[in-house]
Design a protein around this motif. Structure first.
Motif, mmCIF file in Angstrom:
data_model
loop_
_atom_site.group_PDB
_atom_site.id
_atom_site.type_symbol
_atom_site.label_atom_id
_atom_site.label_comp_id
_atom_site.label_asym_id
_atom_site.label_seq_id
_atom_site.Cartn_x
_atom_site.Cartn_y
_atom_site.Cartn_z
ATOM 1 N N GLU A 270 0.823 -1.219 0.000
ATOM 2 C CA GLU A 270 0.000 0.000 0.000
ATOM 3 C C GLU A 270 0.859 1.272 0.000
ATOM 4 O OE1 GLU A 270 -3.077 0.186 -0.609
ATOM 5 O OE2 GLU A 270 -3.733 -1.866 -0.255
ATOM 6 N N ILE B 137 3.615 5.806 -3.229
ATOM 7 C CA ILE B 137 4.783 6.520 -3.765
ATOM 8 C C ILE B 137 4.688 6.585 -5.287
ATOM 9 C CG2 ILE B 137 7.292 6.447 -4.114
ATOM 10 C CD1 ILE B 137 7.609 5.340 -1.313
ATOM 11 N N GLN C 120 2.139 6.211 -7.204
ATOM 12 C CA GLN C 120 0.961 6.926 -7.678
ATOM 13 C C GLN C 120 1.038 8.442 -7.461
ATOM 14 O OE1 GLN C 120 -2.535 5.010 -6.176
ATOM 15 N NE2 GLN C 120 -3.917 6.122 -7.535
ATOM 16 N N ASP D 26 9.515 9.883 0.244
ATOM 17 C CA ASP D 26 9.490 10.427 -1.113
ATOM 18 C C ASP D 26 9.599 11.938 -1.066
ATOM 19 O OD1 ASP D 26 6.775 11.819 -1.340
ATOM 20 O OD2 ASP D 26 6.081 9.805 -0.835
ATOM 21 N N GLY E 88 3.596 15.869 -1.299
ATOM 22 C CA GLY E 88 3.205 15.974 0.113
ATOM 23 C C GLY E 88 1.700 15.838 0.285
ATOM 24 N N ILE E 89 1.287 15.713 1.539
ATOM 25 C CA ILE E 89 -0.138 15.547 1.845
ATOM 26 C C ILE E 89 -0.600 16.778 2.623
ATOM 27 C CG2 ILE E 89 -1.854 14.085 3.010
ATOM 28 C CD1 ILE E 89 0.115 11.728 2.713
ATOM 29 N N SER F 90 -9.811 9.601 -0.972
ATOM 30 C CA SER F 90 -8.847 9.386 -2.038
ATOM 31 C C SER F 90 -8.872 10.539 -3.023
ATOM 32 C CB SER F 90 -9.185 8.092 -2.793
ATOM 33 O OG SER F 90 -8.349 7.955 -3.918
ATOM 34 N N LEU G 264 -8.181 3.367 1.069
ATOM 35 C CA LEU G 264 -7.961 2.439 2.187
ATOM 36 C C LEU G 264 -6.483 2.187 2.463
ATOM 37 C CD1 LEU G 264 -10.712 -0.269 1.609
ATOM 38 C CD2 LEU G 264 -10.570 1.350 3.503
ATOM 39 N N PRO H 271 -5.112 4.296 5.929
ATOM 40 C CA PRO H 271 -5.776 3.809 7.154
ATOM 41 C C PRO H 271 -5.691 2.294 7.302
ATOM 42 C CG PRO H 271 -7.415 4.569 5.550
ATOM 43 C CD PRO H 271 -6.070 4.982 5.037
ATOM 44 N N SER I 201 -5.307 -3.040 -1.927
ATOM 45 C CA SER I 201 -6.471 -2.291 -2.391
ATOM 46 C C SER I 201 -6.563 -2.277 -3.919
ATOM 47 C CB SER I 201 -6.469 -0.863 -1.830
ATOM 48 O OG SER I 201 -5.296 -0.190 -2.197
ATOM 49 N N ARG J 273 -9.662 -3.887 -5.989
ATOM 50 C CA ARG J 273 -10.423 -3.013 -6.873
ATOM 51 C C ARG J 273 -10.451 -3.584 -8.297
ATOM 52 N NH1 ARG J 273 -8.527 2.209 -8.671
ATOM 53 N NH2 ARG J 273 -6.743 1.962 -7.291
HETATM 54 N N1 LIG Z 1 3.207 9.439 -0.738
HETATM 55 C C1 LIG Z 1 2.177 10.279 -0.925
HETATM 56 N N2 LIG Z 1 2.386 11.514 -1.466
HETATM 57 C C2 LIG Z 1 1.349 12.366 -1.663
HETATM 58 N N3 LIG Z 1 0.068 12.098 -1.350
HETATM 59 C C3 LIG Z 1 -0.204 10.909 -0.794
HETATM 60 C C4 LIG Z 1 0.830 9.936 -0.565
HETATM 61 N N4 LIG Z 1 0.251 8.840 -0.001
HETATM 62 C C5 LIG Z 1 -1.061 9.123 0.113
HETATM 63 N N5 LIG Z 1 -1.353 10.353 -0.370
HETATM 64 C C6 LIG Z 1 -2.664 11.033 -0.360
HETATM 65 O O1 LIG Z 1 -3.486 10.423 0.635
HETATM 66 C C7 LIG Z 1 -4.689 9.922 0.036
HETATM 67 C C8 LIG Z 1 -5.113 8.655 0.745
HETATM 68 O O2 LIG Z 1 -4.177 7.606 0.487
HETATM 69 P P1 LIG Z 1 -4.657 6.094 0.552
HETATM 70 O O3 LIG Z 1 -3.510 5.219 0.206
HETATM 71 O O4 LIG Z 1 -5.313 5.894 1.869
HETATM 72 O O5 LIG Z 1 -5.794 6.014 -0.546
HETATM 73 P P2 LIG Z 1 -5.660 5.977 -2.142
HETATM 74 O O6 LIG Z 1 -4.231 5.758 -2.531
HETATM 75 O O7 LIG Z 1 -6.297 7.201 -2.672
HETATM 76 O O8 LIG Z 1 -6.544 4.720 -2.523
HETATM 77 P P3 LIG Z 1 -6.143 3.161 -2.300
HETATM 78 O O9 LIG Z 1 -4.842 3.132 -1.564
HETATM 79 O O10 LIG Z 1 -7.252 2.586 -1.490
HETATM 80 O O11 LIG Z 1 -6.055 2.602 -3.671
HETATM 81 C C9 LIG Z 1 -4.355 9.739 -1.420
HETATM 82 O O12 LIG Z 1 -5.505 9.796 -2.242
HETATM 83 C C10 LIG Z 1 -3.417 10.916 -1.670
HETATM 84 O O13 LIG Z 1 -4.138 12.117 -1.858
#
Ligand SMILES: Nc1ncnc2c1ncn2[C@@H]1O[C@H](COP(=O)(O)OP(=O)(O)OP(=O)(O)O)[C@@H](O)[C@H]1O
Ligand SMILES: [Mg+2]
Lengths: 133, 121
Positions: free
Chosen positions: A45, A50, A52, A78, A82-83, A95, A102, A105, B56, B60
């Motif tokens: 996950e 990273i 994505q 990475d 950022g978030i 998302s 998911l 969390p 996930s 999906r």
């Molecule tokens: N390394 C990261 N850099 C930037 N944003 C991130 C990073 N990791 C997570 N996020 C942000 O946090 C959100 C939630 O991440 P999460 O992995 O929980 O869900 P997702 O990737 O959108 O869907 P899923 O993992 O269920 O396929 C992401 O949609 C993104 O906006």
């Protein structure tokens, strides 16, 4: 540090490499077969996040010792966007990438300790630990 | 192709042989959706016994495959989810909602057969 494994994450193929290497390291420590799947899935996950969201990064994994207990620590770093709101990102179903929301969390539920630090414009670090029972 | 797809009568059986990358999963999706039409299959079984990580993205994608195949007029059954994988999926919060599952290939085939005999009545 002994037994440190580093995997640079640049493409979706590195996600598979990272989770296999994490599983091997955890197996060395003696985790149960269920815990090995749990650890590998959590790595999958955060590695996918990273690829994505940040495109490039690195995952390092090592064995840690704290008093009488030992475990595995996994750090994903990475230099991506950022978030902006970590609390929101940690919510089930949130998302920005059309996913199930998911990954973060869910990985937190799978591991014993889980921490996200992030700064908009400079990157994200996820640290997670699992202790041997 | 990491996932060989075999035709058995009215059904297609896809057996995952090893860990799959995201691209492998998407290839599997495209290939199955295509072959269901070409071979006029009525059911698809995806055997994931060898899958070690169902995260996930994999969940999906499997869900999407099952829905696309239903739109093509056939049913999909996922078989062989290992106990460790099932445990992890539940903790992670992953659901295979609307997707049929069975213990193994044999059960999956039996399931498809009962579906089709009841439909014919
Ligand atoms: N390394 C990261 N850099 C930037 N944003 C991130 C990073 N990791 C997570 N996020 C942000 O946090 C959100 C939630 O991440 P999460 O992995 O929980 O869900 P997702 O990737 O959108 O869907 P899923 O993992 O269920 O396929 C992401 O949609 C993104 O906006
Ligand atoms: Mg994610």
């Amino acid at each position: 540090m002994a037994d440190e494994v580093r995997v640079s994450i640049n493409s979706e193929y590195d996600i598979v490499t990272a989770r296999l290497k994490g599983r091997d390291l955890a197996a060395k420590l003696g985790f149960s077969s269920t815990e090995l799947v749990v650890i590998a899935t959590a790595i999958s996950e955060i590695a996918r996040n990273i690829v994505q969201y940040a495109k490039h990064g690195e995952i390092s994994m090592s064995i840690i010792q704290q008093g009488s207990r030992s475990g595995i620590i996994i750090t994903a770093r990475d230099k991506g966007p950022g978030i902006p709101n970590i609390n929101l990102a940690m919510q089930d179903g949130y998302s920005t990438g059309g996913g199930l929301g998911l990954g973060l969390p869910g990985a937190k539920r799978l591991m014993d300790e889980f921490e996200v630090t992030s700064k908009v414009g400079s990157g994200t670090t996820v640290t997670m630990k699992k202790w041997l029972r | 192709m990491l996932v060989p797809i075999l035709k058995q009568g009215d059904y297609l059986i896809a057996s995952v042989q090893s860990e799959l990358s995201d691209e492998d999963l998407l290839k599997l999706r495209d290939e199955l959706v295509k072959r269901v039409g070409e071979l006029r299959s009525r059911g698809v079984i995806i055997d994931v016994t060898a899958l070690y990580v169902m995260d996930s993205f994999a969940t999906r994608t499997l869900r999407a495959i099952a829905h696309m195949i239903r739109l093509r007029g056939a049913e999909t059954i996922i078989v062989g989810i290992q106990p460790e994988v099932a445990f992890t999926m539940v903790q992670l919060g992953l659901k295979l909602e609307g997707v049929m599952t069975a213990l193994d290939l044999e059960e999956g085939l039996a399931y498809l057969q009962t579906l089709h005999t009841s439909k014919r009545r």
